[in-house]
Design a protein around this motif. Structure first.
Motif, PDB file in Angstrom:
ATOM      1  N   PRO A  11       6.146  -1.360   4.708  1.00 28.17           N
ATOM      2  CA  PRO A  11       5.413  -2.517   5.240  1.00 28.17           C
ATOM      3  C   PRO A  11       4.538  -3.149   4.158  1.00 28.17           C
ATOM      4  O   PRO A  11       3.985  -2.456   3.308  1.00 28.17           O
ATOM      5  CB  PRO A  11       4.572  -1.916   6.372  1.00 28.17           C
ATOM      6  CG  PRO A  11       4.402  -0.485   6.002  1.00 28.17           C
ATOM      7  CD  PRO A  11       5.675  -0.084   5.293  1.00 28.17           C
ATOM      8  N   VAL A  12       4.459  -4.470   4.225  1.00 32.17           N
ATOM      9  CA  VAL A  12       3.604  -5.180   3.277  1.00 32.17           C
ATOM     10  C   VAL A  12       2.152  -4.830   3.552  1.00 32.17           C
ATOM     11  O   VAL A  12       1.353  -4.665   2.619  1.00 32.17           O
ATOM     12  CB  VAL A  12       3.851  -6.698   3.365  1.00 32.17           C
ATOM     13  CG1 VAL A  12       2.857  -7.447   2.510  1.00 32.17           C
ATOM     14  CG2 VAL A  12       5.280  -7.024   2.970  1.00 32.17           C
ATOM     15  N   GLU A  13       1.763  -4.688   4.832  1.00 33.88           N
ATOM     16  CA  GLU A  13       0.420  -4.260   5.207  1.00 33.88           C
ATOM     17  C   GLU A  13       0.475  -2.795   5.589  1.00 33.88           C
ATOM     18  O   GLU A  13       1.384  -2.344   6.289  1.00 33.88           O
ATOM     19  CB  GLU A  13      -0.100  -5.080   6.381  1.00 33.88           C
ATOM     20  CG  GLU A  13      -0.257  -6.556   6.044  1.00 33.88           C
ATOM     21  CD  GLU A  13      -0.787  -7.364   7.222  1.00 33.88           C
ATOM     22  OE1 GLU A  13      -0.953  -8.576   7.073  1.00 33.88           O
ATOM     23  OE2 GLU A  13      -1.014  -6.748   8.292  1.00 33.88           O
ATOM     24  N   THR A  31       0.855  -1.189   0.000  1.00 32.65           N
ATOM     25  CA  THR A  31       0.000   0.000   0.000  1.00 32.65           C
ATOM     26  C   THR A  31       0.888   1.235   0.000  1.00 32.65           C
ATOM     27  O   THR A  31       1.702   1.441   0.919  1.00 32.65           O
ATOM     28  CB  THR A  31      -0.909   0.003   1.235  1.00 32.65           C
ATOM     29  OG1 THR A  31      -1.701  -1.172   1.252  1.00 32.65           O
ATOM     30  CG2 THR A  31      -1.803   1.237   1.236  1.00 32.65           C
ATOM     31  N   LEU A  32       0.754   2.067  -1.050  1.00 30.94           N
ATOM     32  CA  LEU A  32       1.655   3.202  -1.192  1.00 30.94           C
ATOM     33  C   LEU A  32       1.030   4.256  -2.087  1.00 30.94           C
ATOM     34  O   LEU A  32       0.047   4.011  -2.804  1.00 30.94           O
ATOM     35  CB  LEU A  32       3.007   2.746  -1.753  1.00 30.94           C
ATOM     36  CG  LEU A  32       3.000   1.874  -3.022  1.00 30.94           C
ATOM     37  CD1 LEU A  32       2.802   2.688  -4.271  1.00 30.94           C
ATOM     38  CD2 LEU A  32       4.311   1.084  -3.116  1.00 30.94           C
ATOM     39  N   ASP A  33       1.628   5.447  -1.990  1.00 33.78           N
ATOM     40  CA  ASP A  33       1.318   6.540  -2.911  1.00 33.78           C
ATOM     41  C   ASP A  33       2.326   6.423  -4.060  1.00 33.78           C
ATOM     42  O   ASP A  33       3.519   6.702  -3.894  1.00 33.78           O
ATOM     43  CB  ASP A  33       1.435   7.878  -2.215  1.00 33.78           C
ATOM     44  CG  ASP A  33       0.983   9.044  -3.086  1.00 33.78           C
ATOM     45  OD1 ASP A  33       0.449  10.013  -2.546  1.00 33.78           O
ATOM     46  OD2 ASP A  33       1.186   8.991  -4.317  1.00 33.78           O
ATOM     47  N   ARG A  34       1.854   5.991  -5.219  1.00 28.18           N
ATOM     48  CA  ARG A  34       2.749   5.678  -6.341  1.00 28.18           C
ATOM     49  C   ARG A  34       3.617   6.888  -6.710  1.00 28.18           C
ATOM     50  O   ARG A  34       4.825   6.738  -6.963  1.00 28.18           O
ATOM     51  CB  ARG A  34       1.922   5.226  -7.559  1.00 28.18           C
ATOM     52  CG  ARG A  34       2.742   4.885  -8.781  1.00 28.18           C
ATOM     53  CD  ARG A  34       1.854   4.495  -9.942  1.00 28.18           C
ATOM     54  NE  ARG A  34       1.193   3.215  -9.680  1.00 28.18           N
ATOM     55  CZ  ARG A  34       1.703   2.030 -10.015  1.00 28.18           C
ATOM     56  NH1 ARG A  34       2.876   1.970 -10.609  1.00 28.18           N
ATOM     57  NH2 ARG A  34       1.050   0.916  -9.749  1.00 28.18           N
ATOM     58  N   SER A  44       6.186   8.596   6.235  1.00 29.61           N
ATOM     59  CA  SER A  44       4.733   8.772   6.169  1.00 29.61           C
ATOM     60  C   SER A  44       4.044   7.501   5.700  1.00 29.61           C
ATOM     61  O   SER A  44       2.837   7.355   5.909  1.00 29.61           O
ATOM     62  CB  SER A  44       4.401   9.938   5.239  1.00 29.61           C
ATOM     63  OG  SER A  44       4.701   9.607   3.894  1.00 29.61           O
ATOM     64  N   HIS A  45       4.780   6.583   5.053  1.00 29.86           N
ATOM     65  CA  HIS A  45       4.222   5.284   4.619  1.00 29.86           C
ATOM     66  C   HIS A  45       4.461   4.192   5.650  1.00 29.86           C
ATOM     67  O   HIS A  45       4.210   3.011   5.375  1.00 29.86           O
ATOM     68  CB  HIS A  45       4.836   4.858   3.271  1.00 29.86           C
ATOM     69  CG  HIS A  45       4.283   5.588   2.087  1.00 29.86           C
ATOM     70  ND1 HIS A  45       4.591   6.893   1.813  1.00 29.86           N
ATOM     71  CD2 HIS A  45       3.410   5.194   1.109  1.00 29.86           C
ATOM     72  CE1 HIS A  45       3.974   7.287   0.732  1.00 29.86           C
ATOM     73  NE2 HIS A  45       3.226   6.267   0.269  1.00 29.86           N
ATOM     74  N   GLY A  46       5.026   4.570   6.793  1.00 25.89           N
ATOM     75  CA  GLY A  46       5.290   3.591   7.831  1.00 25.89           C
ATOM     76  C   GLY A  46       6.584   2.856   7.630  1.00 25.89           C
ATOM     77  O   GLY A  46       6.791   1.783   8.217  1.00 25.89           O
ATOM     78  N   GLY A  47       7.480   3.411   6.800  1.00 25.69           N
ATOM     79  CA  GLY A  47       8.752   2.751   6.530  1.00 25.69           C
ATOM     80  C   GLY A  47       9.918   3.494   7.126  1.00 25.69           C
ATOM     81  O   GLY A  47       9.755   4.397   7.946  1.00 25.69           O
ATOM     82  N   CYS A 106      12.660  12.807   1.157  1.00 30.53           N
ATOM     83  CA  CYS A 106      12.517  11.362   0.911  1.00 30.53           C
ATOM     84  C   CYS A 106      12.262  10.619   2.217  1.00 30.53           C
ATOM     85  O   CYS A 106      11.420   9.715   2.289  1.00 30.53           O
ATOM     86  CB  CYS A 106      13.779  10.824   0.232  1.00 30.53           C
ATOM     87  SG  CYS A 106      13.978  11.353  -1.484  1.00 30.53           S
ATOM     88  N   ARG A 107      13.018  10.984   3.266  1.00 31.69           N
ATOM     89  CA  ARG A 107      12.800  10.290   4.544  1.00 31.69           C
ATOM     90  C   ARG A 107      11.406  10.582   5.073  1.00 31.69           C
ATOM     91  O   ARG A 107      10.740   9.672   5.606  1.00 31.69           O
ATOM     92  CB  ARG A 107      13.854  10.725   5.544  1.00 31.69           C
ATOM     93  CG  ARG A 107      13.608  10.216   6.948  1.00 31.69           C
ATOM     94  CD  ARG A 107      14.762  10.483   7.850  1.00 31.69           C
ATOM     95  NE  ARG A 107      15.818   9.481   7.678  1.00 31.69           N
ATOM     96  CZ  ARG A 107      16.928   9.431   8.441  1.00 31.69           C
ATOM     97  NH1 ARG A 107      17.116  10.338   9.399  1.00 31.69           N
ATOM     98  NH2 ARG A 107      17.838   8.502   8.244  1.00 31.69           N
ATOM     99  N   SER A 108      10.954  11.824   4.927  1.00 30.11           N
ATOM    100  CA  SER A 108       9.605  12.159   5.406  1.00 30.11           C
ATOM    101  C   SER A 108       8.558  11.341   4.661  1.00 30.11           C
ATOM    102  O   SER A 108       7.600  10.838   5.273  1.00 30.11           O
ATOM    103  CB  SER A 108       9.355  13.663   5.213  1.00 30.11           C
ATOM    104  OG  SER A 108      10.244  14.435   5.975  1.00 30.11           O
TER     105      SER A 108
END
Length: 847
Positions: A840-842, A735-738, A818-821, A812-814
């Motif tokens: 994260p996969v989920e 799950t991501l913002d492409r 923000s995607h939980g990574g 980039c880090r932000s």
């Protein structure tokens, strides 16, 4: 009468001369002279025979010598005379052998020569046959022996194969029917009909009157020489017919004479219906006038088969020149006539074949004079060989002048003269005048026919009408010139290659562009393709071009690639090369055709545009950042100014004597209020960099990496950096913002590409994606100079670049967080640096 011939030399000479002339006429060879030769050996004294043998031997040797020294017709004539002298020597040797036995033997042989041999031995070959023949004939049944001996004699003297059936005694004394063939060395490829040889009884003659004795004796002289003779009386009735002839014909003289009583000639029962009237009329005229008879006609045998024979008859006259009888001989010419007919049939077939050949067939003599045109050539020219004869000039010159185009006549005459003189084959193209006056191109060829000695005896030639072909070739050449001009005029570079990929054509523009020709690409140490790549492709692109071309030539796939091409002035320019295979109906590649487009100006324009866009983007970012900074400063300045002012006031209240603690306490409260206000401003600014979860969705991380690679591919190619993507299989969706993750990947890849600027050796950027437990980890590894401060590079406004702003990695880090990574960097020392981030996969919301 034959007994008295030695006493009358003139009569003997007359008989011998007549017989010799008759035989020469009937056989059309000099072998009729064997008659006087045989008579000379038979009636000459013993002392004269050796000189005769010597004379014939010298003549035989002279004929052999002449046949060896000369050629053509003289050779054939010499061989004929040699055969005649050889036969005469054989007859002389036989007579000399008989004479050497004893005078009694000589008298016996002379008596046998006068016709007494048949009566004495009962067989014409019983005494004069070779010993081997006598032994074989001795085993034949006595009733069949006369017919067998007659057949053997006829085969020997006439050269006509004979088929005989007779009873032969076996070892146990019994007799068995046997069939044999007496076949001299005769080369005739025709069917030989059987002869009837099994007649049990036959009357030798129909008359024995004294007045007929002369004719009978003359016939027997001929029979003793040739094995077949007959005699008529003065009225034209049979008075003598040999036993062999009677068995062959199946009729006796008395049976044959019955037709005379019926008003016909004695030949009637033997003649073929088609020749009966002519032969009968001719024979009646000879009987009436005494003219010698000569004729060829078919005679029916006992088997019912008609066979051709050549017959001749001469009258016997008394002292008052009255005809007392007729004697003659018949020579079987059935094989000859069948051979002639077969040859004529073959000649007709050959003539038809020559006329049906789809070409013009002609013949020249050994000297080069035209002697034959086939029908197609006559119809084409409207004239035959004889139609072009002209006085004062050779036929060849007249033919050339009449039918050859004036512009080709001299060259054709010269070529023919050289070939005729050297005896070599002739081949040439020239124009012939057709019957309607139109000149058409033909292809002429001629070969010499030689004899056994290698001398040219004839020239045979063939002409093919190739006018349409010549005109087609001219049109094709014209079309080829137009196509060549068009290809050279096209504003692009065109090349062609063989199915194996070897260059076979360069158009004019390409040759001028690279300053090379196909000949310049020929080198012993390499192929044309290798030489072309080495001499015209930029060294940094040569390996990639070579690999792509090898792949296309090996698989048949289309070739398409951008690379730098060397121009004739030594400069390199960007080009777009493409090639497609040309295939036949079976799908096999028969040629490769390629084009090269010069796109250097476009590439440079695009690069400049890209740089301008990048500079504009940086300027926009700087302007936005400045505006953002001004806004932040404006928003934060007021609460901070209040904090500062209250801080000074608090300081004054505390330093007062005595300190005003109440006022100081209120001032501190205002300071806390203004500081919270500044914190709220910072929080609002931070919210600007955050996105809501509404833009996120499930996607394959490998696809996002591939899209990012494609977006940065041109920049990587410009910096000559290769990008290697390795995505683990069966990777789950993330799950991501492409857009944001692509921005992270592009930023990290661009940093890696820029880090390898100026680094020697292989430049490659590897992107590896794999799953580690419940995280998808992405690694971007470069071969640059490494990271000096791996912990600080993610801080805002910290940068190692001269023109950097220090915001890229922080942003980039932000985004990753923000995607939980998580995003971090590792220094690989001399091997470059690795930037790693996990997702994260989920999906998990950011705290």
């Amino acid at each position: 009468m034959m007994a008295d011939l030695p006493r009358h030399p003139l009569q003997l000479a007359a008989v011998v001369v007549v017989v010799a002339i008759a035989v020469c006429w009937m056989t059309r060879t000099p072998f009729g002279l064997l008659v006087p030769a045989a008579a000379a050996f038979a009636f000459a004294p013993r002392r004269v025979r050796p000189p005769l043998l010597g004379a014939f031997a010298v003549a035989f040797a002279g004929s052999i010598l002449a046949a060896t020294l000369y050629g053509g017709e003289l050779r054939e004539l010499a061989w004929s005379w040699a055969g005649l002298f050889a036969a005469a020597l054989s007859i002389g040797a036989v007579v000399a052998t008989k004479a050497s036995a004893s005078p009694a033997d000589e008298q016996q042989f002379a008596a046998l020569s006068r016709g007494e041999r048949a009566a004495k031995s009962g067989s014409p070959l019983a005494n004069d046959a070779p010993s081997g023949t006598r032994r074989s004939l001795s085993r034949i049944h006595p009733d069949d022996l006369p017919a067998a001996e007659q057949a053997a004699a006829r085969a020997f003297w006439t050269g006509v194969p004979q088929i005989m059936r007779y009873r032969q005694r076996q070892e146990d004394g019994s007799y068995r029917w046997t069939e044999s063939r007496s076949d001299p060395d005769h080369r005739a490829s025709v069917q030989i009909d059987e002869l009837e040889t099994t007649r049990e009884e036959a009357t030798t003659s129909a008359s024995s009157q004294e007045k007929d004795a002369d004719a009978i004796q003359a016939a027997r002289v001929i029979e003793s020489l040739f094995g077949n003779a007959w005699a008529f009386d003065a009225a034209g009735q049979w008075i003598y017919l040999p036993l062999f002839a009677q068995t062959t014909l199946g009729l006796t003289p008395d049976e044959l004479n019955r037709s005379v009583a019926e008003g016909d000639v004695a030949w009637a029962r033997l003649l073929h219906p088609d020749e009966h009237d002519d032969v009968a009329a001719h024979w009646r005229r000879c009987l009436a006038t005494g003219e010698p008879y000569n004729g060829e006609f078919r005679i029916r045998r006992a088997t019912g088969i008609y066979a051709w024979a050549r017959s001749a008859a001469r009258p016997i006259r008394d002292d008052q020149q009255r005809i007392t009888g007729w004697y003659g001989t018949s020579i079987d010419i059935d094989v000859y006539r069948k051979t002639v007919e077969a040859l004529r049939g073959r000649e007709r077939e050959l003539s038809q074949l020559i006329d049906m050949v789809p070409g013009h067939v002609w013949r020249l003599t050994a000297e080069g004079e035209p002697s034959f045109f086939n029908k197609r050539m006559i119809d084409f020219l409207g004239l035959d060989v004889a139609d072009v004869d002209a006085p004062g000039t050779s036929r060849l010159s007249a033919v050339i002048a009449a039918i050859v185009h004036p512009d080709d006549a001299a060259e054709l005459a010269g070529a023919l003269s050289r070939c005729l003189a050297a005896g070599t084959a002739f081949a040439m193209r020239y124009r012939l005048r057709r019957v309607d006056g139109v000149y058409r191109w033909v292809s002429g060829r001629a070969e010499p026919l030689r004899d056994q000695d290698g001398h040219v005896v004839q020239w045979y030639g063939l002409c093919h009408d190739i006018d349409d072909h010549v005109k087609f070739e001219a049109a094709l050449r014209q079309s080829e010139r137009h196509l060549q001009q068009m290809i050279d005029a096209i504003p692009t570079l065109v090349w062609a290659a063989t199915p194996e990929g070897e260059p076979s054509y360069l158009n004019k523009r390409l040759g001028e562009y690279v300053g090379l020709t196909l000949g310049d690409l020929d080198a012993p140490e390499s192929t044309r393709l290798q030489a072309a790549i080495r001499n015209s492709v930029h060294p940094d692109d040569a390996a990639a071009v070579r690999s792509a071309l090898a792949h296309s030539f090996g698989t048949g796939e289309t070739f398409a690639m951008r690379y730098r091409h060397r121009r004739s002035d030594g400069s390199y320019r960007w080009v777009n090369g493409r090639a497609e295979p040309l295939r036949d109906q079976g799908g096999r590649i028969i040629q490769w055709y390629g084009v090269i487009f010069d796109i250097d100006d476009d590439v440079r324009m695009q690069d400049e545009l890209r740089r301008t866009q990048e500079r504009l983007a940086v300027s926009s970012q700087a302007a936005g950042l400045a505006e953002l900074s001004a806004s932040i400063a404006h928003e934060v300045n007021q609460p901070l100014a209040a904090v500062v002012a209250n801080s000074h006031a608090c300081q004054r209240w505390l330093t007062a004597d005595p300190p005003n603690l109440e006022r100081a306490q209120k001032t501190v409260e205002r300071i806390i209020r203004d500081a919270n206000s500044a914190a709220d401003v910072v929080s609002r600014i931070r919210a600007l960099f955050k996105r809501t979860s509404e833009a996120k969705g499930c996607a394959a991380l490998g696809g996002v990496v591939a899209e990012a690679r494609d977006l940065i591919a041109e920049e990587a190619a410009r910096h000559r950096v290769g990008i290697d993507i390795d995505v683990e299989g069966d990777l789950p969706l993330v799950t991501l913002d492409r857009v944001q993750i692509q921005q992270v990947l592009i930023n990290l890849m661009r940093n890696g590409i820029e880090a390898m600027e100026g680094v020697a050796g292989e430049r490659s950027l590897s992107v590896r994606v794999r799953r580690i437990r419940d995280l998808a980890q992405t690694e971007i590894r470069d071969r640059g100079r490494g990271v000096e401060f791996p912990d600080r590079i993610f801080e805002p406004f910290f940068t190692t670049k001269e023109d950097g702003m220090g915001m890229g990695l922080a942003i980039c880090r932000s985004i990753v967080e923000s995607h939980g990574g998580r995003l971090w960097a590792e220094d690989n020392g001399a091997a470059g640096a690795t930037f790693i981030f996990t997702l994260p996969v989920e999906a998990k919301a950011a705290p």
